[in-house]
Each structure stands twice: as C-alpha cells, then as structure tokens.
Scaffold this motif. Structure first.
Motif, mmCIF file in Angstrom:
data_model
loop_
_atom_site.group_PDB
_atom_site.id
_atom_site.type_symbol
_atom_site.label_atom_id
_atom_site.label_comp_id
_atom_site.label_asym_id
_atom_site.label_seq_id
_atom_site.Cartn_x
_atom_site.Cartn_y
_atom_site.Cartn_z
ATOM 1 N N THR A 189 18.662 57.784 75.436
ATOM 2 C CA THR A 189 19.609 58.092 76.507
ATOM 3 C C THR A 189 20.415 59.347 76.192
ATOM 4 O O THR A 189 20.548 60.252 77.016
ATOM 5 N N LEU A 190 20.924 59.417 74.955
ATOM 6 C CA LEU A 190 21.731 60.574 74.588
ATOM 7 C C LEU A 190 20.906 61.846 74.600
ATOM 8 O O LEU A 190 21.366 62.899 75.028
ATOM 9 N N ALA A 191 19.646 61.740 74.125
ATOM 10 C CA ALA A 191 18.816 62.934 74.037
ATOM 11 C C ALA A 191 18.391 63.431 75.413
ATOM 12 O O ALA A 191 18.384 64.619 75.693
ATOM 13 N N ILE A 192 17.997 62.512 76.296
ATOM 14 C CA ILE A 192 17.506 62.911 77.608
ATOM 15 C C ILE A 192 18.614 63.515 78.458
ATOM 16 O O ILE A 192 18.439 64.520 79.151
ATOM 17 N N THR A 193 19.794 62.938 78.387
ATOM 18 C CA THR A 193 20.897 63.443 79.205
ATOM 19 C C THR A 193 21.527 64.692 78.613
ATOM 20 O O THR A 193 22.189 65.452 79.318
ATOM 21 N N GLY A 194 21.315 64.868 77.303
ATOM 22 C CA GLY A 194 21.872 66.054 76.644
ATOM 23 C C GLY A 194 23.369 65.987 76.466
ATOM 24 O O GLY A 194 24.031 67.001 76.277
ATOM 25 N N ILE A 195 23.933 64.785 76.517
ATOM 26 C CA ILE A 195 25.373 64.660 76.335
ATOM 27 C C ILE A 195 25.652 63.808 75.116
ATOM 28 O O ILE A 195 24.805 63.074 74.637
ATOM 29 N N THR A 196 26.834 63.922 74.622
ATOM 30 C CA THR A 196 27.231 63.096 73.494
ATOM 31 C C THR A 196 27.895 61.835 74.028
ATOM 32 O O THR A 196 28.377 61.780 75.150
ATOM 33 N N SER A 197 27.886 60.821 73.180
ATOM 34 C CA SER A 197 28.484 59.556 73.582
ATOM 35 C C SER A 197 29.984 59.719 73.797
ATOM 36 O O SER A 197 30.664 60.358 73.017
ATOM 37 N N SER A 198 30.474 59.155 74.865
ATOM 38 C CA SER A 198 31.918 59.187 75.103
ATOM 39 C C SER A 198 32.575 58.189 74.169
ATOM 40 O O SER A 198 32.181 57.043 74.097
ATOM 41 N N ALA A 199 33.551 58.681 73.449
ATOM 42 C CA ALA A 199 34.183 57.834 72.444
ATOM 43 C C ALA A 199 34.925 56.672 73.099
ATOM 44 O O ALA A 199 35.543 56.811 74.139
ATOM 45 N N HIS A 200 34.799 55.509 72.484
ATOM 46 C CA HIS A 200 35.611 54.384 72.900
ATOM 47 C C HIS A 200 36.009 53.617 71.661
ATOM 48 O O HIS A 200 35.427 53.797 70.599
ATOM 49 N N ILE A 220 38.128 51.277 54.338
ATOM 50 C CA ILE A 220 37.048 50.441 54.876
ATOM 51 C C ILE A 220 37.387 50.018 56.294
ATOM 52 O O ILE A 220 38.506 49.568 56.579
ATOM 53 N N ARG A 221 36.414 50.163 57.181
ATOM 54 C CA ARG A 221 36.498 49.643 58.542
ATOM 55 C C ARG A 221 35.483 48.521 58.665
ATOM 56 O O ARG A 221 34.287 48.730 58.490
ATOM 57 N N PHE A 256 29.806 54.435 63.367
ATOM 58 C CA PHE A 256 29.382 55.759 62.922
ATOM 59 C C PHE A 256 29.149 56.693 64.108
ATOM 60 O O PHE A 256 29.429 57.891 64.036
ATOM 61 N N VAL A 257 28.659 56.135 65.220
ATOM 62 C CA VAL A 257 28.407 56.937 66.418
ATOM 63 C C VAL A 257 29.705 57.266 67.146
ATOM 64 O O VAL A 257 29.951 58.408 67.543
ATOM 65 N N GLU A 258 30.560 56.272 67.319
ATOM 66 C CA GLU A 258 31.697 56.396 68.219
ATOM 67 C C GLU A 258 32.983 56.890 67.566
ATOM 68 O O GLU A 258 33.824 57.464 68.229
ATOM 69 N N ASP A 259 33.139 56.617 66.274
ATOM 70 C CA ASP A 259 34.408 56.917 65.603
ATOM 71 C C ASP A 259 34.197 58.079 64.632
ATOM 72 O O ASP A 259 33.606 57.910 63.558
ATOM 73 N N GLN A 260 34.677 59.246 65.006
ATOM 74 C CA GLN A 260 34.467 60.433 64.182
ATOM 75 C C GLN A 260 35.214 60.368 62.854
ATOM 76 O O GLN A 260 34.935 61.153 61.944
ATOM 77 N N SER A 261 36.146 59.431 62.720
ATOM 78 C CA SER A 261 36.848 59.291 61.437
ATOM 79 C C SER A 261 36.010 58.530 60.421
ATOM 80 O O SER A 261 36.333 58.514 59.228
ATOM 81 N N VAL A 262 34.929 57.885 60.884
ATOM 82 C CA VAL A 262 34.043 57.154 59.979
ATOM 83 C C VAL A 262 33.072 58.138 59.349
ATOM 84 O O VAL A 262 32.287 58.796 60.040
ATOM 85 N N ASP A 263 33.125 58.248 58.037
ATOM 86 C CA ASP A 263 32.302 59.209 57.305
ATOM 87 C C ASP A 263 30.975 58.634 56.845
ATOM 88 O O ASP A 263 30.027 59.386 56.573
ATOM 89 N N ALA A 264 30.909 57.312 56.727
ATOM 90 C CA ALA A 264 29.715 56.676 56.178
ATOM 91 C C ALA A 264 29.605 55.264 56.718
ATOM 92 O O ALA A 264 30.614 54.661 57.116
ATOM 93 N N ALA A 265 28.386 54.732 56.725
ATOM 94 C CA ALA A 265 28.173 53.379 57.225
ATOM 95 C C ALA A 265 27.028 52.730 56.466
ATOM 96 O O ALA A 265 26.010 53.367 56.182
#
Length: 599
Positions: A35-46, A214-215, A232-241
């Motif tokens: 979905t993300l690749a076909i639409t060419g958009i990034t996931s909206s953060a929530h 830790i989250r 990891f996808v939605e929260d840019q503050s998460v550095d690793a998972a």
C-alpha cells in the motif's frame, strides 16, 4: 522465535506467490508494504498503543491447586515450528492410535495457548501440569510459580533453539554494532520471547537496560496493532525494534516494491545469536515427584519424535506432507499453510538427545540451563518485571534417577553431530567482506587485547578473562564468526622510510609486519582453543577466522594518502598499535557458511 505468527484465513494464489518471493513476510506486513509503495506516500503517524507491563505476580491471581491423578494430560503448545514435535508424537489434538504418545500409554490433549499468562493460570490450578515457554518467558512467571513448592517449575525437555526467526531491526545510522544502541529507544513485546534476547545483546555490548529507553507493546507480529513493527513504522522516536523475521524482512526489504521503512537495517538475528532463546517444556514439581514415570514417558516420546520430525518433515513424501498439513492446522489454523509451517520449522534448531544432555547436564557448557535462566531472571529483575531471582531445580534434584541418557531409549542417533562451520566457506565470506571493506558493517561486537613488543605467545594465565569472554560470545552467538585480527606496530617501517633504505627494504618491512600479525592472530586462536578445552568446552575451530593486517589499520591513524601510517607521538600511542582484535561478525546472508554434519 516466530511466536504468535498466524495467517488469517486461507491464502489466495497471489498471497501465496508473494510469500514465496518475500520469505512469507506475513499478510498484514505485505499489505502495508504494498500500500505504501503503490501510493507513494508515507504512513500518517498515529499514536502507538503502548502498554505499561506489570509483573506477572500482579496480573495472575489464580490459586495453586493439587493435581489430580493423570488419566489424561492437557499439554500446551505455542505457535513455533518445534511444536511440530509434540504434534507428531500425538498425531492430532487428541492422541491417535499408533503414535508415540499412544505407544507410551499416554492420553494427551494438545492445545495451543499463545497468551502466556493463561498458560501460567492453567499451570497453577493444574488444568495442565506443563508450561510451554522459552526460558525468558518462564523466567517471567517465577515469582508466581516459585512461591508454592507444589507449582515450582522444573525443566524437563528442550525442543529447540531459535536459529533465525527473531531479529533486531534498527534505523540505518545505528547499524550494526550493538554498542550503538546506547541512548536508543527500543520497541519490544511484553511477556514475549525477546526480552532476554535484548538483555543479552546489551550485556555483551557493555550496556544495560538503563542505557536504553524501552517502549512495550501488547502483541508481537505484524506492522499494525500494538506491535514492535508498528512502533518502528509509526513512531519516529523508536530507533530499534525486536521483531520476528518475516516482519524484519518487510521492514528492511519489504514487498515487491521496497522496504516499509527507508534506511531500516537488519542489525542482528538469532541465525547468529542462536544460543539465547531456548524453547522448553516445564512441569510442576509436585507432578514430577508424584508421577515420574508419566513425565519420563512424555519426554522419551518427545525425544523420539524430534528424530522422526527431523527425518520426515522436510522430505518430499506423503508422511512429511501429512505432518506439515496437520501441524499447520493446529499451529496456524490452516492446513493449506503447510509451506509456512515448514519455514517456521526451519527457523528452529531442534536439538535431540545430545542437545538436551548438553543443556541440562553439562556443567561446563556456557549456555547450560542454569546460565541461560540466571541471565534471564537477572535481566527481568533489572526491568522490575520480577521481584527477585529464584533457583530453579533440575529434574534430577527431584527424581535422582533422572538422566537424559536414560530417557533416550528408542532414539536411533542420540549422538548425532551438532551444526558445524564449513571452514572454506567461512574463509571465503570473511575474505570477501575484507576486500569489499564491509567487515566493520557486519560486526556485532568487538574488543581487543594488547601485547608487548616482540611478543608471540599469549599465555592463558595472562589472558584468561579475555579468553573467557570470547568463549562466552562464541558459544552464545554460535551462528556468527569470530574474526581474530592481528595488528603490528609501524614504527620500524616509518624509521626505515625516513632513512631512505629503498623500496625493496621497505617492502620487506611490510611483509614482515604482515607475517608477524598473522602469526600473532594464529597464536591467539590456538591459545584460546586450548584454554576452552582445559575448561571442558569444545569450540568449533572453523568458527574462528584469523586475519593479519600488519600496520594497515594502526590506532594512530593514516596520513592523508590513506596508506602511510602516522607515527606514534608517545609511548602509549606506540603500544596501542600492538593489539589483537576480536570481532564477532554476523553472516546472516551467507547461508552456505553453516553446514550440518551427520555422523
């Protein structure tokens, strides 16, 4: 381990084709990636639905109850490839005629329970006298189980080690040395199989849980819902998972259209760290004490079944296909997901009789049960998830006659060879990485030892602590390669160069330094293996690759031409160049370097 992985519904042909091309990255992960690749958009953060995990002692309130005479046994499973062993022994959810459990006179009901707290409740009231858990998961329950001597957990059978199904994904700038996680924010599932994995990685990098944030998430798999993948996808503050491998593939390699998260990297997996997550069955102490014959028959059937599954599941025949379909139905809710089940099984290294003896009875084994359980409990206590550490009894402490050898009756090859490295392939992989300049990128951990001028020997009495650390690392990360790099001091070369001795003499100095560094690396490897042998630990020599770098990479650095070493400005700098570096490298992509030897 691929825990909770469960395709929803019968896969259609397109989904099946995608799984084959993407190592079965999970239907939810694939959907998001496409979905993300076909639409060419990034996931909206929530906002990610994080949880605040409480100790199990605060969440499980079930009272302990005596066990009834075992007319039948309820035995839990979790969604993991090695649980095929129990399914093969039983034939189905209920014991079938002609199966190993049936031949042993056991009436067994297998059921899957992936919510570990529910397993613990059933264990306490003896709806089932067994727990099916990783060592780390079992450690989470120790405050609950060990407060009553009846319900004290006793490990009786190890099914497997996780050997590829679990992974650490990081954002690119953190890849790939684990020490780079200092100050990072990590997403991980509560009550899941990765907590002790995380703690061991941090410990071996010289870090603690206090060095990271830790989250916690509620669930494990997929890139939607309260999972590490979603965080990891939605929260840019998460550095690793910490995720299962299919989700790691989706995050870093993605679907047909690229990764879900740009610049995501696979930092580590249990293909390298394949002696951390141990899958086991535990039994209540009072049940083992009252019914040792029943538990012995149960374990013997598992050991015999492990050998049968290993010989049949991956075979292209009717027996293997039937077992794969039955196991897929019971573990993945869909008999048509047999290929997914086989991949799940491949991520487990089942260990049989010899592995169980090493895990429970070999006091010299660095990765024996007591060590793994002790490390897990220490980590959990540090996180506040258990109040204290507990001594866990082995079965021989309750039933003196108990031994793995005595339980091996009927196993055809109890002493089959353990996995071993292919020395030529290891050399090829390391040489290629060195030539490409990517050896540092593949390094998980590194540390060095120093030596004196003209030193060629490395006696154990001087380097014992260093050798002990290397043994622990190579035993824990038994799927990784330990590169031993010898380095030389460039001062003699620089003095000769300053004296204009000529190119031939300079080249002789370069070759001498290179040869000396190789000699030192080999000497360190030989002393290390001798030390391990003296401690009763057998290392695989092919896991250790030696390199001699001469003075190509001096601590004092190189001049502007990128070739000529800089002169040391002090005695301390001069001595700093005299070193041997231990470098543990992950070889996740080079499957050929690790081969199974058969007796």
């Amino acid at each position: 381990m691929m825990f909770f992985y469960r395709p929803h519904g019968r896969p259609n042909k397109l989904q099946d084709a995608m799984r084959k091309m993407q190592f079965r990255a999970g239907l939810a992960s694939l959907f998001l990636s496409l979905t993300l690749a076909i639409t060419g958009i990034t996931s909206s953060a929530h906002a990610v639905d994080y949880v605040d995990p409480a100790p199990m002692l605060e969440r499980v309130k079930t009272a302990a109850r005596d066990c009834r005479p075992p007319e039948s046994l309820s035995v839990p499973m979790i969604t993991w490839g090695a649980d095929t062993i129990a399914i093969n022994a039983n034939g189905a959810a209920e014991t079938q005629g002609g199966t190993l459990f049936n031949d042993a006179g056991l009436d067994v009901r297998l059921y899957r329970e992936d919510v570990f707290a529910k397993q613990v409740s059933a264990f306490l009231n003896c709806d089932s006298p067994f727990l099916r858990a990783t060592t780390g998961m079992a450690a989470l329950a120790t405050d609950v189980t060990e407060r009553d001597p009846r319900t004290a957990m006793v490990p009786v059978a190890q099914l497997s080690w996780s050997a590829g199904g679990d992974a650490l994904v990081v954002r690119g700038d953190l890849c790939c040395k684990i020490e780079n996680l200092r100050g990072a924010t990590i997403a991980i599932q509560q009550d899941g199989p990765h907590i002790d994995y995380m703690a061991k990685l941090l410990q071996d990098a010289g870090l603690t849980v206090d060095d990271v944030t830790i989250r916690w998430t509620r669930d494990l798999t997929g890139l939607t819902g309260s999972t590490p993948g979603e965080a990891f996808v939605e929260d840019q503050s998460v550095d690793a998972a910490f995720v299962i491998l299919p989700d790691a593939e989706a995050l870093t390699g993605g679907g047909l259209y690229g990764p879900v998260v740009k610049n995501a990297r696979l930092a580590a997996s249990t293909r390298s760290a394949n002696r951390i997550i141990a899958d086991q069955y535990f039994v209540r102490a009072d049940f083992l004490r009252a019914y040792p014959d029943v538990v012995s028959k149960f374990v013997n059937a598992l050991l015999r079944s492990e050998e049968q599954v290993r010989n049949t599941l991956l075979s292209d025949n009717a027996t293997g296909s039937k077992l794969a379909r039955q196991s897929a139905l019971m573990l993945l809710d869909d008999a048509a997901a047999a290929e997914d089940l086989v991949l799940l099984y491949r991520d487990a290294e089942t260990i049989g009789v010899k592995g169980n003896a090493a895990f429970y009875e070999d006091t010299n084994n660095p990765r024996r049960f007591e060590a793994v359980m002790g490390q897990a409990q220490t980590a959990l206590a540090g996180l506040g998830l258990i109040r204290e550490t507990h001594a866990i009894s082995l079965p021989s402490e309750i039933v003196p006659s108990w031994s793995v050898a005595a339980l091996a009756s009927g196993v055809v090859k109890p002493d089959r060879a353990a996995p071993s490295f292919n020395a030529a392939a290891v050399n090829q992989v390391v040489s290629a990485k060195q030539a490409q300049g990517t050896l540092d990128d593949a390094t998980l951990f590194e540390f060095e030892i120093r030596f004196q001028p003209n030193q060629r020997d490395f006696p154990v009495d001087v380097y014992r602590d260093d050798f002990s650390r290397v043994v622990d690392l190579s035993s824990t990360y038994a799927g990784a390669v330990m590169v031993i790099e010898g380095h030389s001091d460039p001062l003699g070369y620089l003095k000769a160069r300053q004296s204009n001795v000529g190119q031939v003499a300079l080249q002789r100095q370069v070759r001498a330094a290179l040869n000396l560094s190789i000699e030192r690396a080999n000497s360190v490897r030989d002393s290390l293996i001798t030390y391990a042998s003296s401690e009763g630990i057998q290392l695989d020599p092919a896991q250790f690759e030696t390199l001699g770098l001469g003075f190509k990479n001096p601590r004092t650095g190189l001049s502007g031409d990128g070739v000529t070493p800089l002169a040391p400005a002090s005695k301390a700098e001069w001595l700093s160049n005299m070193r041997v570096v231990f470098r543990l490298i992950a070889v996740e992509a080079e499957a050929s370097q690790f081969t199974l030897l058969e007796n």
